[in-house]
Design a protein around this motif. Sequence first.
Motif, PDB file in Angstrom:
ATOM      1  N   THR A  73      -8.598   4.274   5.490  1.00  9.98           N
ATOM      2  CA  THR A  73      -7.741   4.405   5.234  1.00  9.98           C
ATOM      3  C   THR A  73      -6.350   3.965   5.453  1.00  9.98           C
ATOM      4  O   THR A  73      -5.955   3.231   4.316  1.00  9.98           O
ATOM      5  N   PHE A  74      -5.805   2.787   6.336  1.00 13.49           N
ATOM      6  CA  PHE A  74      -4.312   2.362   6.741  1.00 13.49           C
ATOM      7  C   PHE A  74      -4.885   0.622   6.247  1.00 13.49           C
ATOM      8  O   PHE A  74      -6.109   0.339   6.861  1.00 13.49           O
ATOM      9  N   TYR A  84       0.531  -8.513  13.258  1.00 11.13           N
ATOM     10  CA  TYR A  84       0.078  -6.812  12.178  1.00 11.13           C
ATOM     11  C   TYR A  84      -0.408  -7.670  11.207  1.00 11.13           C
ATOM     12  O   TYR A  84      -1.011  -6.958  10.718  1.00 11.13           O
ATOM     13  N   TYR A 119       8.473  -3.599  13.387  1.00  8.14           N
ATOM     14  CA  TYR A 119       7.412  -3.400  13.530  1.00  8.14           C
ATOM     15  C   TYR A 119       7.968  -4.549  15.534  1.00  8.14           C
ATOM     16  O   TYR A 119       6.923  -4.293  16.256  1.00  8.14           O
ATOM     17  N   GLY A 150       1.021  -1.145   0.222  1.00 13.05           N
ATOM     18  CA  GLY A 150      -0.006  -0.116  -0.047  1.00 13.05           C
ATOM     19  C   GLY A 150       1.022   1.466   0.033  1.00 13.05           C
ATOM     20  O   GLY A 150       1.798   1.547  -0.731  1.00 13.05           O
ATOM     21  N   SER A 173       1.791   5.790   9.220  1.00 14.51           N
ATOM     22  CA  SER A 173       2.477   5.768   7.460  1.00 14.51           C
ATOM     23  C   SER A 173       3.433   4.925   6.947  1.00 14.51           C
ATOM     24  O   SER A 173       3.853   4.562   5.870  1.00 14.51           O
TER      25      SER A 173
HETATM   26  C1  LIG Z   1       1.291   0.932   9.839  1.00 13.72           C
HETATM   27  S1  LIG Z   1      -0.060   0.566   8.422  1.00 13.72           S
HETATM   28  C2  LIG Z   1       1.727   1.053   7.275  1.00 13.72           C
HETATM   29  C3  LIG Z   1       0.822   2.103   6.291  1.00 13.72           C
HETATM   30  C4  LIG Z   1       0.026   1.203   5.170  1.00 13.72           C
HETATM   31  N1  LIG Z   1       1.326   0.588   4.235  1.00 13.72           N
HETATM   32  C5  LIG Z   1      -1.233   1.682   4.893  1.00 13.72           C
HETATM   33  O1  LIG Z   1      -0.866   1.801   3.554  1.00 13.72           O
HETATM   34  O2  LIG Z   1      -1.841   2.129   5.141  1.00 13.72           O
HETATM   35  C6  LIG Z   1       0.987  -0.866   8.096  1.00 13.72           C
HETATM   36  C7  LIG Z   1       0.278  -2.350   7.214  1.00 13.72           C
HETATM   37  O3  LIG Z   1       1.287  -1.563   6.250  1.00 13.72           O
HETATM   38  C8  LIG Z   1       1.520  -2.913   5.120  1.00 13.72           C
HETATM   39  N2  LIG Z   1       3.021  -3.063   5.408  1.00 13.72           N
HETATM   40  C9  LIG Z   1       4.006  -2.489   5.727  1.00 13.72           C
HETATM   41  N3  LIG Z   1       5.202  -3.094   6.172  1.00 13.72           N
HETATM   42  C10 LIG Z   1       5.512  -4.280   4.911  1.00 13.72           C
HETATM   43  C11 LIG Z   1       5.580  -4.554   4.899  1.00 13.72           C
HETATM   44  N4  LIG Z   1       6.889  -5.051   5.103  1.00 13.72           N
HETATM   45  N5  LIG Z   1       5.455  -6.362   3.773  1.00 13.72           N
HETATM   46  C12 LIG Z   1       4.016  -6.068   3.441  1.00 13.72           C
HETATM   47  N6  LIG Z   1       3.285  -4.809   3.522  1.00 13.72           N
HETATM   48  C13 LIG Z   1       4.234  -4.849   4.170  1.00 13.72           C
HETATM   49  C14 LIG Z   1       0.804  -4.265   5.885  1.00 13.72           C
HETATM   50  O4  LIG Z   1      -0.778  -4.120   5.074  1.00 13.72           O
HETATM   51  C15 LIG Z   1       0.414  -3.270   7.291  1.00 13.72           C
HETATM   52  O5  LIG Z   1      -1.132  -4.102   8.228  1.00 13.72           O
END
Ligand SMILES: C[S@@+](CC[C@H](N)C(=O)[O-])C[C@H]1O[C@@H](n2cnc3c(N)ncnc32)[C@H](O)[C@@H]1O
Length: 582
Positions: free
Chosen positions: A193-194, A329, A311, A59, A275
């Motif tokens: 939207t997260f 997560y 994380y 994302g 984010s």
């Molecule tokens: C704290 S949010 C970060 C912002 C998010 N990417 C968004 O579009 O809102 C965490 C989410 O991002 C994605 N994500 C974060 N780090 C990732 C990684 N190393 N590999 C795959 N997905 C990841 C996962 O969907 C996770 O649940």
Amino acid sequence: MALRRLPRRAPLHSQLRGAKPWTELWDTPAAGTPLQLLFTAAGMADHVEVRPSGIAGAGRGLFARKKFAPGDVVVSVDRPLAAECEYDRMLDTCSWCFHRSITEPEERAQAASMGLPMGFIEVKACSGCRRVAYCSKKCQSKAWKQDHKYECKIIGVPGRPPLPPPVRAVIKLLGRLKADPTGSSSKLLELLTFRPFEGGAGLDEFERNNKARLDDFNTLAHAAWFYSDKPNFDFASGELIAKGFLFAFYSNQVRISSPLDEGQYGSCFDPLICSANHSCEPNAIITFAQPRQFIRALKPIKAGDEVLVHYVDISNPFGVRQLDLKDGYYFHCRCPKCKKGSRFAAEDEFCKMGEDLDDDWFKLADELVERHRDVLDKYMVPVNDAKAQERLTAMQAEAFTVAQQKGAVSVDDIKATLKMCINSGMWKWTRQPVPKLCRNLLSVYLANADVYRAFRVGIKLYFEITPVISPQAFSPERLILAWNLSTVVNVLCGPMHEDVCNELAKEAGIELRVVYCGLLFDLYDNIDYMYDDETPFGVLVNGTYEQIIPQLGYPEQQLRDKAKEMRPKIEELARSISVDTI
Ligand SMILES: C[S@@+](CC[C@H](N)C(=O)[O-])C[C@H]1O[C@@H](n2cnc3c(N)ncnc32)[C@H](O)[C@@H]1O
């Protein structure tokens, strides 16, 4: 969890069917680009931006718009958008700024004599609910104004069991949205939207993979909505919004802790901070400075680079990291390091090939296979030979089970596990969970005031193990360990332990007072990269340094030179500490 189980509800995807898709809801011109409002509000728009992540399928991600040096603040928020105390901290920790107060008089006096903030702070319970506490009128009034007013009556009902922190967070978010559904609070909707929630898809996935957890989750979201007087909104059902908020909090929450205290004070969620995506080779780190929250650079970051944080504990082997991310997560890590798999990373290496486990260990390993059959998948060590794979996996499962055990673990159990890892010839001292077991041993020795043993395991960790698993000298692990070890060495320099000082000087040429100075130099030179002067840890380190060093009667440079000279000797002592003598 003492919540009453509520009636089963239709699955989320069927409730969503026919409703306006979430993405459409937020794409209205009034809503602006998701997250942009929050960025602008926090004044970070010049420093960072949010755009599609470089990690496939992750994302959005956070990107630098300028360059940052190690230790620089990349993102700063005055207080996370939602932040809640743990159950057992609600009456000794300020619910606004998260400073803890020690309530037990003797312990309090001791903390005050060491200059620790929790020896001076006093918290008072809110006179309305008597469930949460504040350290000052200022904190109380800020909390009331922002959102305590929405939960005070709800959590204060006599006899009502304490609500879980994420449920309290949702009650407050719903209260804020209800009070101002179209004004500035509407930006709270950006939380929906997260990832992994994004339009409810994350919940559907959750339902497919973990039905039981989804039922609990729905119950909690329903409870938050129900206790909030069942609000509804023009743009969507209040209960769906409660689910979205709860899921955003659950799947993105960051632990609130203090370097001066073990354990967790609470959890928080802030959209700006959250984010940033996870990487097993991060270039930045999230820190909490009661109540401010930062992302700080760990490595040089160039304009245009994605800002990546961790994380979960990245010193763990590949399989354990993947599972921690999946469990905590709800995603599979696809960071560049994990895309390469487990075979080549240092934290996955054993000292020997799995097939080379000595015969002496087969009996124990076979017993462990039976004991840990249920979790073998989780700790799988890929080895060519199936039997060898099962045995080594079971040993790894045993080691992690002991290392991650909550509550009191005996010194004997920790040592037996360390011996299995090291004496089997498979583990290095720097391969997890050996460092975790050593840290647990240090905690037990400190709790038992066993200063000499704490010193031995402390130097093993500080001079041999941690530089490998946390290479930055200003990483929180290194700084916290340096502080703990410095207090141990300081006690050993006192009159009660003269024999230890003399023996170390005679046997190894080690002067403990010089080691103490060396630790203070390490702390003083690095603290600003992670904890500035306004944080309790920064104040404590800088204050101790400024009080101690001038008192010693030598020019500072001379002390620094002596500490540098002493270092190889103490490193050698650390290396000589074996698993039988730790
Ligand atoms: C704290 S949010 C970060 C912002 C998010 N990417 C968004 O579009 O809102 C965490 C989410 O991002 C994605 N994500 C974060 N780090 C990732 C990684 N190393 N590999 C795959 N997905 C990841 C996962 O969907 C996770 O649940």
